[in-house]
Motif scaffolding. Structure first.
Motif, PDB file in Angstrom:
ATOM      1  N   ASN A  86       0.828  -1.196   0.000  1.00 46.05           N
ATOM      2  CA  ASN A  86       0.000   0.000   0.000  1.00 46.05           C
ATOM      3  C   ASN A  86       0.865   1.250   0.000  1.00 46.05           C
ATOM      4  N   GLU A  87       0.212   2.361  -0.067  1.00 49.54           N
ATOM      5  CA  GLU A  87       0.903   3.638  -0.160  1.00 49.54           C
ATOM      6  C   GLU A  87       1.843   3.849   1.021  1.00 49.54           C
ATOM      7  N   GLY A  88       1.396   3.469   2.217  1.00 49.04           N
ATOM      8  CA  GLY A  88       2.217   3.670   3.406  1.00 49.04           C
ATOM      9  C   GLY A  88       3.517   2.900   3.363  1.00 49.04           C
ATOM     10  N   TYR A  89       3.445   1.645   2.924  1.00 50.59           N
ATOM     11  CA  TYR A  89       4.660   0.839   2.821  1.00 50.59           C
ATOM     12  C   TYR A  89       5.652   1.478   1.851  1.00 50.59           C
ATOM     13  N   LEU A  90       5.135   1.936   0.708  1.00 52.66           N
ATOM     14  CA  LEU A  90       6.018   2.518  -0.288  1.00 52.66           C
ATOM     15  C   LEU A  90       6.608   3.838   0.197  1.00 52.66           C
ATOM     16  N   LYS A  91       5.849   4.588   0.953  1.00 56.69           N
ATOM     17  CA  LYS A  91       6.395   5.821   1.512  1.00 56.69           C
ATOM     18  C   LYS A  91       7.521   5.521   2.502  1.00 56.69           C
ATOM     19  N   ALA A  92       7.381   4.430   3.249  1.00 56.68           N
ATOM     20  CA  ALA A  92       8.460   4.031   4.144  1.00 56.68           C
ATOM     21  C   ALA A  92       9.716   3.698   3.348  1.00 56.68           C
ATOM     22  N   LEU A  93       9.554   2.966   2.255  1.00 60.46           N
ATOM     23  CA  LEU A  93      10.691   2.639   1.403  1.00 60.46           C
ATOM     24  C   LEU A  93      11.293   3.897   0.784  1.00 60.46           C
ATOM     25  N   ASN A  94      10.436   4.828   0.367  1.00 57.89           N
ATOM     26  CA  ASN A  94      10.926   6.082  -0.206  1.00 57.89           C
ATOM     27  C   ASN A  94      11.704   6.900   0.817  1.00 57.89           C
ATOM     28  N   ALA A  95      11.260   6.831   2.079  1.00 59.68           N
ATOM     29  CA  ALA A  95      11.992   7.546   3.123  1.00 59.68           C
ATOM     30  C   ALA A  95      13.408   7.007   3.253  1.00 59.68           C
ATOM     31  N   LEU A  96      13.556   5.702   3.129  1.00 61.80           N
ATOM     32  CA  LEU A  96      14.886   5.103   3.183  1.00 61.80           C
ATOM     33  C   LEU A  96      15.715   5.498   1.962  1.00 61.80           C
ATOM     34  N   PHE A  97      15.121   5.366   0.781  1.00 62.92           N
ATOM     35  CA  PHE A  97      15.837   5.754  -0.444  1.00 62.92           C
ATOM     36  C   PHE A  97      16.224   7.230  -0.423  1.00 62.92           C
ATOM     37  N   GLY A  98      15.302   8.062   0.076  1.00 63.16           N
ATOM     38  CA  GLY A  98      15.548   9.492   0.076  1.00 63.16           C
ATOM     39  C   GLY A  98      16.621   9.919   1.051  1.00 63.16           C
ATOM     40  N   ASN A  99      16.712   9.259   2.204  1.00 64.87           N
ATOM     41  CA  ASN A  99      17.654   9.664   3.235  1.00 64.87           C
ATOM     42  C   ASN A  99      18.974   8.913   3.190  1.00 64.87           C
ATOM     43  N   THR A 127      -0.976   4.658  -4.465  1.00 63.49           N
ATOM     44  CA  THR A 127       0.094   3.658  -4.506  1.00 63.49           C
ATOM     45  C   THR A 127       0.927   3.823  -5.772  1.00 63.49           C
ATOM     46  N   GLN A 128       0.273   4.099  -6.896  1.00 59.24           N
ATOM     47  CA  GLN A 128       1.003   4.344  -8.138  1.00 59.24           C
ATOM     48  C   GLN A 128       1.972   5.514  -7.981  1.00 59.24           C
ATOM     49  N   GLU A 129       1.493   6.568  -7.342  1.00 58.66           N
ATOM     50  CA  GLU A 129       2.339   7.752  -7.176  1.00 58.66           C
ATOM     51  C   GLU A 129       3.549   7.442  -6.306  1.00 58.66           C
ATOM     52  N   ALA A 130       3.335   6.685  -5.222  1.00 61.18           N
ATOM     53  CA  ALA A 130       4.452   6.327  -4.348  1.00 61.18           C
ATOM     54  C   ALA A 130       5.443   5.420  -5.071  1.00 61.18           C
ATOM     55  N   ALA A 131       4.947   4.496  -5.891  1.00 55.64           N
ATOM     56  CA  ALA A 131       5.831   3.622  -6.667  1.00 55.64           C
ATOM     57  C   ALA A 131       6.619   4.416  -7.698  1.00 55.64           C
ATOM     58  N   LEU A 132       5.960   5.365  -8.358  1.00 54.03           N
ATOM     59  CA  LEU A 132       6.639   6.220  -9.331  1.00 54.03           C
ATOM     60  C   LEU A 132       7.717   7.053  -8.653  1.00 54.03           C
ATOM     61  N   ASP A 133       7.438   7.546  -7.466  1.00 53.77           N
ATOM     62  CA  ASP A 133       8.421   8.316  -6.718  1.00 53.77           C
ATOM     63  C   ASP A 133       9.654   7.464  -6.395  1.00 53.77           C
ATOM     64  N   ALA A 134       9.415   6.201  -6.022  1.00 53.25           N
ATOM     65  CA  ALA A 134      10.536   5.315  -5.692  1.00 53.25           C
ATOM     66  C   ALA A 134      11.402   5.045  -6.915  1.00 53.25           C
ATOM     67  N   LEU A 135      10.778   4.765  -8.051  1.00 55.70           N
ATOM     68  CA  LEU A 135      11.540   4.548  -9.281  1.00 55.70           C
ATOM     69  C   LEU A 135      12.313   5.806  -9.673  1.00 55.70           C
ATOM     70  N   PHE A 136      11.691   6.957  -9.464  1.00 54.76           N
ATOM     71  CA  PHE A 136      12.333   8.226  -9.775  1.00 54.76           C
ATOM     72  C   PHE A 136      13.575   8.434  -8.902  1.00 54.76           C
ATOM     73  N   LEU A 137      13.471   8.100  -7.625  1.00 49.67           N
ATOM     74  CA  LEU A 137      14.618   8.222  -6.728  1.00 49.67           C
ATOM     75  C   LEU A 137      15.757   7.310  -7.160  1.00 49.67           C
ATOM     76  N   LEU A 138      15.417   6.076  -7.528  1.00 56.48           N
ATOM     77  CA  LEU A 138      16.444   5.148  -7.985  1.00 56.48           C
ATOM     78  C   LEU A 138      17.113   5.669  -9.258  1.00 56.48           C
TER      79      LEU A 138
END
Length: 315
Positions: A86-99, A127-138
């Protein structure tokens, strides 16, 4: 559940030394446990906690790459174990990627990409937006990654090409910029289908017509020779593989006559192929130039497709 940890959240919000102390005392594992066992709202708060905990250089330097890898592996084990993200899980992953920029070049980050692509394709809009953000960070880290890492990650992310094209054409406007940024660097396959020619007439006899295709510095390709009248049908496909989209390149297609009678060439088509990378497919009738001085305009029916290797091999 997470509301019980508001004092802990306040403790690390304004103090660098407190952040270090919480990290050393196992605060990260508490957050991971919350992510694994709680609903979306708690996961979002947990992601905020991670971001606060690692929001300064001192703490980032303290955390070794081995620690970062273990954190990511634990998060991913929890995220992907039950097949629902879900969106929350992906935001947690994005927080790790971002920091943790170094984290983006690790094997766990690479292994997360197929799951991110699945979430992008099948999840609800948040959820799509959070996944797109994660791919963008990578993607932002690829220029600094070892070549084998950036290659592995871009190849895995290429499975999202068709959906990214869909987002650009019909997705929310806020998705467009990141989708375009990703598409501009993903490896893919350019497929050119030469379907038929129209009004390739000559004064004496039937022409024996073929098309010659040239793209950049790659070897030229050629269709079969067809001698069935002024409207030859080829329906032939030609493919080129690229590690990244061929920016600024033009496809040149010459229509030639092999017959000893009549003119040797019916003209040429030149197509700028950049647009197809964003559109996915472009098809139509392309006028052969120079234009015939008499009779109808000669043209070729052509379709051009940009996609990933997996989709091409399955069609």
């Amino acid at each position: 559940m997470f509301l019980l940890n508001i004092p802990l959240l306040n403790l690390v919000m304004y103090s660098r030394s407190n952040k270090r102390a919480v990290a050393e005392a196992g605060g990260v594992q508490v957050v991971l446990d919350l992510i694994a066992s709680s609903g979306g709202d708690t996961s979002v708060q947990a992601a905020m906690f991670i971001k606060l905990l690692f929001s300064n250089n001192a703490v980032q330097e303290y955390a070794s790459i081995e620690t970062v890898r273990s954190i990511t592996a634990a998060v991913e084990k929890d995220l992907w174990a039950n097949g629902t993200v879900n969106e929350g899980y992906l935001k947690a992953l994005n927080a790790l990627f971002g920091n943790f920029p170094r984290l983006r070049a690790t094997e766990p980050a690479t292994q997360s990409i197929p799951h991110l692509v699945t979430s992008l394709k099948t999840g609800p809009e948040p959820t799509q937006e959070a996944a797109l953000d994660a791919l963008f960070l990578l993607r932002q880290a690829w220029s600094a990654c070892p070549p084998e890492v950036s290659s592995a990650q871009s190849t895995a992310a290429a499975d999202a090409i068709q959906f990214l094209q869909h987002l650009i054409q019909s997705g929310p406007p806020r998705f467009h910029e990141k989708a375009e940024f990703l598409l501009q660097c993903l490896p893919g396959i350019l497929t050119v289908v030469i379907k038929r020619g129209n009004d390739l007439k000559q004064s004496v006899g039937n022409p024996s017509v073929y098309c010659k295709l040239t793209l950049g510095n790659t070897p030229s390709r050629q269709t079969k020779i067809v001698s069935t009248g002024p409207n030859p049908e080829w329906d032939e496909s030609f493919m080129w593989s690229f590690e990244s989209p061929p920016k600024g390149q033009k496809l040149h297609i010459s229509c030639k006559n092999k017959s000893k009678m009549g003119k040797k060439s019916f003209g040429k088509v030149t197509i700028q192929i950049d647009r197809v990378v964003m559109m996915g497919a472009v098809a139509g009738e392309y006028a052969l130039l120079p234009q015939s001085k008499s009779g109808a305009q000669r043209n070729l029916e052509i379709e051009i497709i940009w996609s990933n290797a997996v989709s091409n091999s399955s069609t």
